[in-house]
Design an enzyme around this catalytic site. Structure first.
Site, short mmCIF file in Angstrom:
data_model
loop_
_atom_site.label_atom_id
_atom_site.label_comp_id
_atom_site.label_asym_id
_atom_site.label_seq_id
_atom_site.Cartn_x
_atom_site.Cartn_y
_atom_site.Cartn_z
N SER A 45 -6.68 -49.34 -0.51
CA SER A 45 -5.91 -48.11 -0.29
C SER A 45 -6.83 -46.90 -0.13
O SER A 45 -6.39 -45.83 0.28
CB SER A 45 -4.92 -47.87 -1.43
N HIS A 46 -8.12 -47.05 -0.43
CA HIS A 46 -9.05 -45.93 -0.29
C HIS A 46 -10.32 -46.30 0.47
O HIS A 46 -11.32 -45.59 0.39
CB HIS A 46 -9.38 -45.33 -1.68
N ASP A 187 -1.06 -46.81 -1.49
CA ASP A 187 -0.33 -48.07 -1.57
C ASP A 187 1.07 -47.93 -0.99
O ASP A 187 1.60 -48.87 -0.40
CB ASP A 187 -0.26 -48.56 -3.03
#
Ligand code: NDP
Length: 336
Positions: A45-46, A187
């Site tokens: 997610s990053h 997310d």
């Protein structure tokens, strides 16, 4: 179809994208390594998923890639940094050595970064301090997308908090890193792209009704805090530490509506370093190892950080698996 990309090659590719978009060479290297680390450790997610957000934020003029952080040595145990509307990781790198020296000299150091943007995971900010024998805690506030417990409208950010501590004899420090919202915004975006429902009690729609639809959360809705009133209090604390203490914006305080595509919250970051040698025991690392041993004895299936550490090991051995489409997109971004 996926390609295995070597970690240094991914860093080089991401750095080229940042440089292409006006980020100073040294800052581009820091951001590229940070983003590649997330992809390497399975913090998807990053990782590369965020590159578009970084670049849109730079191109819109919302964040200054050429910023040079200003370090203010404000007290024996305090260091303030004005990120000059640049990225927080670049400001942290600039103040890192001074903060470590202060923590060793005085036992603690607060690093208060303001006027900064953070779009990444927090664990890369704390883990290296633990590798140098320090205990580190960090918190960042983000943008108003989370409803305080019992409230009606979004006010807090997803406000992550991360902690790292050395463990004697272990190859990795003990690290946790978590959003104080029920889930991270990244997310939610990934679930929306994949057409997947969110877990119950994650968010509300625009009318304030509970929903598991990620689109409803992203389009006018909001997230809830984790753990009801407990997570809400921690998130409130992070607003105070990340913004009120540092001099950065609260999550509800900045307006990015005139910057098309801007995705990087313009807030602040709080980092606390503690030299455990100044504590009340003769060996923090040994005590930490004892705690880990007891947790394993309590039959936990894993410790926080274990999933990342094993993803890291595999990625360093075999390369980082990236879909051919995503790789082609990154390569095009490096030329655009
Ligand atoms: P997770 O819920 O996935 O994980 C939170 C922590 O719990 C991690 O340290 C994780 O370790 C650990 N953990 C997960 N499952 C277990 C288990 N079964 N047993 C023991 N430990 C476990 O993270 P979030 O979704 O809350 O946050 C994701 C990321 O989003 C974070 O890196 C956060 O910093 C980032 N974020 C960034 C923001 C920003 O503004 N920059 C805003 C909000 C979030 P492991 O990693 O090994 O799975």
């Amino acid at each position: 179809m996926q390609s295995a990309v070597a970690y240094p090659d991914l860093i080089a590719l991401l750095k080229a994208i940042f440089v292409r978009n006006g980020v100073r060479e040294d800052a581009a290297a820091i951001l590229a390594e940070n983003c590649a680390m997330c992809e390497r450790d399975g913090s998807h997610s990053h990782g590369i998923f965020r590159m578009k957000g970084y670049i849109d934020s730079l191109r819109s003029g919302w964040v200054n890639g050429a910023a040079v952080p200003i370090i203010e040595d404000s007290a024996p145990s305090f260091c303030r940094i004005d990120a000059e509307n640049g990225f927080a990781q670049v400001a942290l790198a600039a103040g890192r050595r001074l903060a470590i020296e202060k923590a060793r000299d005085t036992g603690v150091c607060v690093l208060a970064i303001r006027n900064s943007h953070h779009l990444s995971a927090l664990w890369p900010d704390v883990e290296p301090f633990a590798r140098e024998g320090l205990v580190a805690l960090s918190a960042v506030n983000s943008f108003a997308c989370t409803v305080p417990f019992d409230g009606r409208s979004p006010l807090f950010g997803t406000n992550p908090i991360a902690f790292a501590a050395p463990v004697r004899g272990a190859s990795n420090p003990l690290v946790f890193d978590l959003a104080t919202s029920a889930m991270s915004n990244g997310d939610v975006q990934m679930a929306a792209r994949a057409g997947k429902a969110l877990p119950e009690h994650s968010g509300v729609d625009a009318s304030g009704a509970p929903t598991t639809d990620p689109q409803a959360v992203l389009n006018g809705g909001a997230l809830l805090t984790f753990g009801g009133h407990k997570g809400s209090s921690i998130s409130m604390m992070i607003e105070l530490l990340g913004a009120a203490l540092t001099g950065g914006n609260f999550s509800f305080e900045f307006d990015w509506s005139q910057y098309a595509g801007a995705q990087t919250p313009h807030t602040g970051q709080f980092i606390l370093l503690i030299d455990p040698a100044r504590g009340g025991t003769t060996g923090f690392g040994d005590r930490a190892a004892n705690l880990v041993e007891k947790m394993m004895g309590a039959e936990v299936s894993r410790l926080p950080g274990d999933r990342r550490n094993s993803a890291r090991k595999k990625a360093l051995e075999n390369g980082i698996y990236i879909t051919k489409d995503n790789l082609a997109t990154l390569q095009a971004m490096a030329q655009a």
